[in-house]
Design a protein around this motif. Structure first.
Motif, PDB file in Angstrom:
ATOM      1  N   PRO A 171      -6.570   8.658  -2.740  1.00 33.71           N
ATOM      2  CA  PRO A 171      -6.868   8.869  -1.322  1.00 33.71           C
ATOM      3  C   PRO A 171      -7.238   7.581  -0.589  1.00 33.71           C
ATOM      4  CG  PRO A 171      -8.647   9.711  -2.685  1.00 33.71           C
ATOM      5  CD  PRO A 171      -7.537   9.367  -3.615  1.00 33.71           C
ATOM      6  N   VAL A 172      -7.841   6.619  -1.290  1.00 32.29           N
ATOM      7  CA  VAL A 172      -8.219   5.363  -0.638  1.00 32.29           C
ATOM      8  C   VAL A 172      -6.975   4.583  -0.214  1.00 32.29           C
ATOM      9  CG1 VAL A 172      -9.343   3.126  -0.996  1.00 32.29           C
ATOM     10  CG2 VAL A 172     -10.439   5.210  -1.810  1.00 32.29           C
ATOM     11  N   VAL A 173      -6.037   4.437  -1.128  1.00 36.09           N
ATOM     12  CA  VAL A 173      -4.794   3.726  -0.814  1.00 36.09           C
ATOM     13  C   VAL A 173      -3.991   4.495   0.235  1.00 36.09           C
ATOM     14  CG1 VAL A 173      -2.558   3.054  -1.779  1.00 36.09           C
ATOM     15  CG2 VAL A 173      -4.654   2.495  -3.008  1.00 36.09           C
ATOM     16  N   ALA A 174      -3.997   5.828   0.148  1.00 38.23           N
ATOM     17  CA  ALA A 174      -3.275   6.630   1.138  1.00 38.23           C
ATOM     18  C   ALA A 174      -3.861   6.431   2.539  1.00 38.23           C
ATOM     19  CB  ALA A 174      -3.321   8.107   0.752  1.00 38.23           C
ATOM     20  N   ALA A 175      -5.191   6.383   2.650  1.00 40.65           N
ATOM     21  CA  ALA A 175      -5.829   6.163   3.949  1.00 40.65           C
ATOM     22  C   ALA A 175      -5.468   4.794   4.503  1.00 40.65           C
ATOM     23  CB  ALA A 175      -7.346   6.303   3.815  1.00 40.65           C
TER      24      ALA A 175
ATOM     25  N   LEU B 241      10.616  -1.742  -3.727  1.00 41.58           N
ATOM     26  CA  LEU B 241       9.642  -2.125  -4.749  1.00 41.58           C
ATOM     27  C   LEU B 241       9.513  -1.048  -5.821  1.00 41.58           C
ATOM     28  CD1 LEU B 241       6.763  -3.615  -2.532  1.00 41.58           C
ATOM     29  CD2 LEU B 241       8.225  -4.878  -4.118  1.00 41.58           C
ATOM     30  N   LEU B 242       9.530   0.209  -5.379  1.00 40.30           N
ATOM     31  CA  LEU B 242       9.339   1.319  -6.323  1.00 40.30           C
ATOM     32  C   LEU B 242      10.476   1.427  -7.335  1.00 40.30           C
ATOM     33  CD1 LEU B 242       7.948   4.122  -3.997  1.00 40.30           C
ATOM     34  CD2 LEU B 242       6.764   3.044  -5.918  1.00 40.30           C
ATOM     35  N   ILE B 243      11.682   1.025  -6.950  1.00 41.01           N
ATOM     36  CA  ILE B 243      12.818   1.107  -7.875  1.00 41.01           C
ATOM     37  C   ILE B 243      12.533   0.316  -9.148  1.00 41.01           C
ATOM     38  CG2 ILE B 243      15.247   0.473  -8.209  1.00 41.01           C
ATOM     39  CD1 ILE B 243      15.673   1.028  -5.235  1.00 41.01           C
ATOM     40  N   GLY B 244      11.939  -0.856  -8.991  1.00 41.82           N
ATOM     41  CA  GLY B 244      11.594  -1.649 -10.169  1.00 41.82           C
ATOM     42  C   GLY B 244      10.229  -1.312 -10.726  1.00 41.82           C
TER      43      GLY B 244
ATOM     44  N   LEU C 174       0.825  -1.206   0.000  1.00 42.65           N
ATOM     45  CA  LEU C 174       0.000   0.000   0.000  1.00 42.65           C
ATOM     46  C   LEU C 174       0.864   1.262   0.000  1.00 42.65           C
ATOM     47  CD1 LEU C 174      -2.778  -1.120   2.490  1.00 42.65           C
ATOM     48  CD2 LEU C 174      -3.148  -0.488   0.104  1.00 42.65           C
ATOM     49  N   ALA C 175       1.938   1.252   0.792  1.00 48.98           N
ATOM     50  CA  ALA C 175       2.824   2.414   0.836  1.00 48.98           C
ATOM     51  C   ALA C 175       3.453   2.679  -0.530  1.00 48.98           C
ATOM     52  CB  ALA C 175       3.907   2.205   1.894  1.00 48.98           C
ATOM     53  N   ALA C 176       3.846   1.615  -1.240  1.00 48.89           N
ATOM     54  CA  ALA C 176       4.408   1.786  -2.580  1.00 48.89           C
ATOM     55  C   ALA C 176       3.347   2.293  -3.556  1.00 48.89           C
ATOM     56  CB  ALA C 176       4.998   0.466  -3.075  1.00 48.89           C
ATOM     57  N   SER C 177       2.112   1.803  -3.390  1.00 42.87           N
ATOM     58  CA  SER C 177       1.029   2.199  -4.303  1.00 42.87           C
ATOM     59  C   SER C 177       0.697   3.676  -4.192  1.00 42.87           C
ATOM     60  CB  SER C 177      -0.222   1.364  -4.023  1.00 42.87           C
ATOM     61  OG  SER C 177      -0.001  -0.002  -4.307  1.00 42.87           O
ATOM     62  N   VAL C 178       0.894   4.252  -3.000  1.00 42.27           N
ATOM     63  CA  VAL C 178       0.624   5.688  -2.826  1.00 42.27           C
ATOM     64  C   VAL C 178       1.431   6.508  -3.825  1.00 42.27           C
ATOM     65  CG1 VAL C 178       0.887   7.642  -1.247  1.00 42.27           C
ATOM     66  CG2 VAL C 178      -0.041   5.481  -0.404  1.00 42.27           C
ATOM     67  N   PHE C 179       2.640   6.067  -4.124  1.00 45.22           N
ATOM     68  CA  PHE C 179       3.499   6.803  -5.049  1.00 45.22           C
ATOM     69  C   PHE C 179       3.276   6.393  -6.509  1.00 45.22           C
ATOM     70  CE2 PHE C 179       5.644   6.837  -0.959  1.00 45.22           C
ATOM     71  CZ  PHE C 179       5.977   8.163  -0.822  1.00 45.22           C
ATOM     72  N   MET C 180       2.668   5.208  -6.738  1.00 44.19           N
ATOM     73  CA  MET C 180       2.472   4.732  -8.099  1.00 44.19           C
ATOM     74  C   MET C 180       1.177   5.232  -8.715  1.00 44.19           C
ATOM     75  SD  MET C 180       5.044   3.069  -9.174  1.00 44.19           S
ATOM     76  CE  MET C 180       4.218   2.500 -10.655  1.00 44.19           C
ATOM     77  N   LYS C 181       0.107   5.274  -7.935  1.00 40.68           N
ATOM     78  CA  LYS C 181      -1.210   5.607  -8.480  1.00 40.68           C
ATOM     79  C   LYS C 181      -1.251   6.968  -9.193  1.00 40.68           C
ATOM     80  CE  LYS C 181      -3.438   1.897  -7.069  1.00 40.68           C
ATOM     81  NZ  LYS C 181      -3.993   0.926  -8.047  1.00 40.68           N
ATOM     82  N   PRO C 182      -0.590   8.014  -8.650  1.00 37.75           N
ATOM     83  CA  PRO C 182      -0.699   9.322  -9.312  1.00 37.75           C
ATOM     84  C   PRO C 182      -0.187   9.352 -10.747  1.00 37.75           C
ATOM     85  CG  PRO C 182       0.073   9.601  -7.056  1.00 37.75           C
ATOM     86  CD  PRO C 182       0.087   8.133  -7.345  1.00 37.75           C
TER      87      PRO C 182
ATOM     88  N   GLY D 275      -9.095   2.226 -34.458  1.00 38.59           N
ATOM     89  CA  GLY D 275      -8.544   2.118 -33.105  1.00 38.59           C
ATOM     90  C   GLY D 275      -8.866   0.789 -32.483  1.00 38.59           C
ATOM     91  N   PRO D 276      -8.348   0.528 -31.290  1.00 39.74           N
ATOM     92  CA  PRO D 276      -8.555  -0.726 -30.589  1.00 39.74           C
ATOM     93  C   PRO D 276      -9.950  -0.803 -30.037  1.00 39.74           C
ATOM     94  CG  PRO D 276      -7.325   0.804 -29.218  1.00 39.74           C
ATOM     95  CD  PRO D 276      -7.499   1.447 -30.549  1.00 39.74           C
ATOM     96  N   PRO D 277     -10.444  -2.024 -29.688  1.00 41.72           N
ATOM     97  CA  PRO D 277     -11.739  -2.158 -29.066  1.00 41.72           C
ATOM     98  C   PRO D 277     -11.790  -1.331 -27.798  1.00 41.72           C
ATOM     99  CG  PRO D 277     -10.883  -4.298 -29.711  1.00 41.72           C
ATOM    100  CD  PRO D 277      -9.797  -3.312 -29.909  1.00 41.72           C
ATOM    101  N   SER D 278     -12.983  -0.854 -27.462  1.00 38.16           N
ATOM    102  CA  SER D 278     -13.131   0.049 -26.315  1.00 38.16           C
ATOM    103  C   SER D 278     -12.775  -0.596 -25.016  1.00 38.16           C
ATOM    104  CB  SER D 278     -14.563   0.574 -26.256  1.00 38.16           C
ATOM    105  OG  SER D 278     -15.474  -0.505 -26.138  1.00 38.16           O
ATOM    106  N   GLY D 279     -12.841  -1.932 -24.952  1.00 37.47           N
ATOM    107  CA  GLY D 279     -12.516  -2.591 -23.697  1.00 37.47           C
ATOM    108  C   GLY D 279     -11.037  -2.698 -23.433  1.00 37.47           C
ATOM    109  N   ARG D 280     -10.220  -2.356 -24.426  1.00 41.98           N
ATOM    110  CA  ARG D 280      -8.762  -2.496 -24.286  1.00 41.98           C
ATOM    111  C   ARG D 280      -8.201  -1.212 -23.689  1.00 41.98           C
ATOM    112  NH1 ARG D 280      -4.723  -3.848 -22.817  1.00 41.98           N
ATOM    113  NH2 ARG D 280      -2.899  -4.612 -23.904  1.00 41.98           N
ATOM    114  N   THR D 281      -8.057  -1.138 -22.398  1.00 44.67           N
ATOM    115  CA  THR D 281      -7.569   0.060 -21.747  1.00 44.67           C
ATOM    116  C   THR D 281      -6.392  -0.297 -20.872  1.00 44.67           C
ATOM    117  OG1 THR D 281      -9.119  -0.271 -19.961  1.00 44.67           O
ATOM    118  CG2 THR D 281      -9.807   1.191 -21.732  1.00 44.67           C
ATOM    119  N   THR D 282      -5.568   0.670 -20.645  1.00 45.92           N
ATOM    120  CA  THR D 282      -4.402   0.453 -19.810  1.00 45.92           C
ATOM    121  C   THR D 282      -4.345   1.516 -18.723  1.00 45.92           C
ATOM    122  OG1 THR D 282      -3.169  -0.454 -21.660  1.00 45.92           O
ATOM    123  CG2 THR D 282      -1.893   0.313 -19.791  1.00 45.92           C
ATOM    124  N   GLY D 283      -4.069   1.091 -17.505  1.00 43.77           N
ATOM    125  CA  GLY D 283      -3.959   2.019 -16.401  1.00 43.77           C
ATOM    126  C   GLY D 283      -2.799   1.644 -15.508  1.00 43.77           C
ATOM    127  N   ILE D 284      -2.574   2.436 -14.483  1.00 43.10           N
ATOM    128  CA  ILE D 284      -1.464   2.180 -13.557  1.00 43.10           C
ATOM    129  C   ILE D 284      -2.036   2.018 -12.165  1.00 43.10           C
ATOM    130  CG2 ILE D 284       0.639   3.145 -12.534  1.00 43.10           C
ATOM    131  CD1 ILE D 284       1.126   4.585 -15.148  1.00 43.10           C
TER     132      ILE D 284
END
Length: 316
Positions: free
Chosen positions: A195-199, A218-221, A49-57, A307-316
């Motif tokens: 904010p959810v992960v930060a909480a 973890l964040l280094i990689g 969770l602590a690593a995710s706080v820095f990744m999500k943004p 373009g690609p199908p609408s269901g093909r999305t990428t997030g972090i």
């Protein structure tokens, strides 16, 4: 900070998968830290969770710039999700202490991973229906009661297990708002997750679960991994990657639940067989779509899908 090479590699591989598929990393990272590196389950949850706080943004910023964030949905999610994520930490502590707590946490994480597998299957099914029906709407109205309940359930799960911000909440949002555009789902989920992960991370820091040195390692990689995954995502078959993750999560879930080999192996093989069938079917659909579109036009002139199908999305 313990600059452990294997942990850095694990962070890179997990977040490569995150960038490739848009799923949350907690479903992979927490069981890896527990089963491969021998980290206590509670420490693995807090550190992830602590690593995710820095990744999500990272992903949230991209989607916000692109205008694919439904802030009205975010406003209805957060009033329940943030306190639930913080409270989920202490609900986890109510399961006991010492070795008994660590064992029970394994079971909780294992059960949550089963939900994550179900969520991925539902998401793939909904993505396929979206592509076929083409009924997405960027202005679909918010369902306040359902959204508040999603925040409550999803936030509690995130606080207890670190799993759910990218693999469960997004599926619940899809079910509650089936016509919402796929990229708006991903962008909204990423923004509300900050904010959810930060909480949840704050709660684990207060009870002494989060290892900031481990999170930093973890964040280094993770940072280069997620960027590379996002770049490769447009060149790799989405269904094949997602089915590979389903098989991996199934094995992780059953291992955390201490299922015998007689159950674990057939379950993974069964998921792999479904994956092969699903991937072949997806490729067949992609190959026949241009002909189907062409036959529907006057004169039968084939058209190239834009373009690609609408269901093909990428997030972090």
């Amino acid at each position: 900070m313990d600059l452990s090479g294997p942990i850095i590699v694990a962070g890179a591989l997990v977040d490569f998968a995150v960038g490739l598929t848009g799923m949350g990393g907690g479903a992979l990272m927490t069981p890896i830290m527990v089963m491969v590196f021998g980290v206590n389950p509670t420490a693995a949850i807090g550190s992830d969770l602590a690593a995710s706080v820095f990744m999500k943004p990272f992903g949230a910023f991209v989607h916000h710039r692109a205008g694919t964030v439904r802030l009205d949905l975010v406003r209805w999610l957060l009033p329940t999700a943030v306190p639930a994520a913080f409270g989920g930490v202490f609900l986890l502590r109510a399961l006991g202490d010492g070795d008994a707590l660590q064992q029970r946490v394994k079971y909780v994480v294992g059960a949550t991973l089963v939900l994550a597998v179900a969520g991925m299957l539902v998401r793939m099914w909904l993505d396929r229906r979206r592509t076929a029906s083409d009924t997405e709407d960027a202005r679909v109205p918010v369902r306040p009661v359902a959204t508040l309940l999603i925040g409550l359930v999803g936030g509690t799960i995130v606080g207890m297990t670190s799993v759910g911000s990218g693999s469960l909440i997004i599926v619940m949002l899809m079910l509650a708002h089936p016509r919402l555009k796929a990229n708006h789902l991903v962008g909204t989920d990423l923004v509300q997750a900050i904010p959810v992960v930060a909480a949840a991370a704050l709660g684990h820091l207060l009870v002494g679960d989060a290892d900031l040195g481990l999170a930093g390692t973890l964040l280094i990689g993770a940072v280069p991994g997620v960027v590379l995954g996002a770049v490769v995502s447009s060149r790799v078959s989405g269904p094949a990657v997602r089915w590979a993750l389903v098989v991996l999560l199934t094995g992780s879930a059953l291992s955390m639940l201490q299922a015998p080999s007689a159950v674990l192996l057939p379950a993974c093989l069964g998921m792999a067989a479904l994956g092969v069938l699903g991937t072949v079917r997806a490729r067949h659909t992609e190959s026949t779509l241009p002909q189907a579109l062409g036959s529907a036009r006057p004169g039968g002139t084939p058209t190239t899908p834009q373009g690609p199908p609408s269901g093909r999305t990428t997030g972090i």
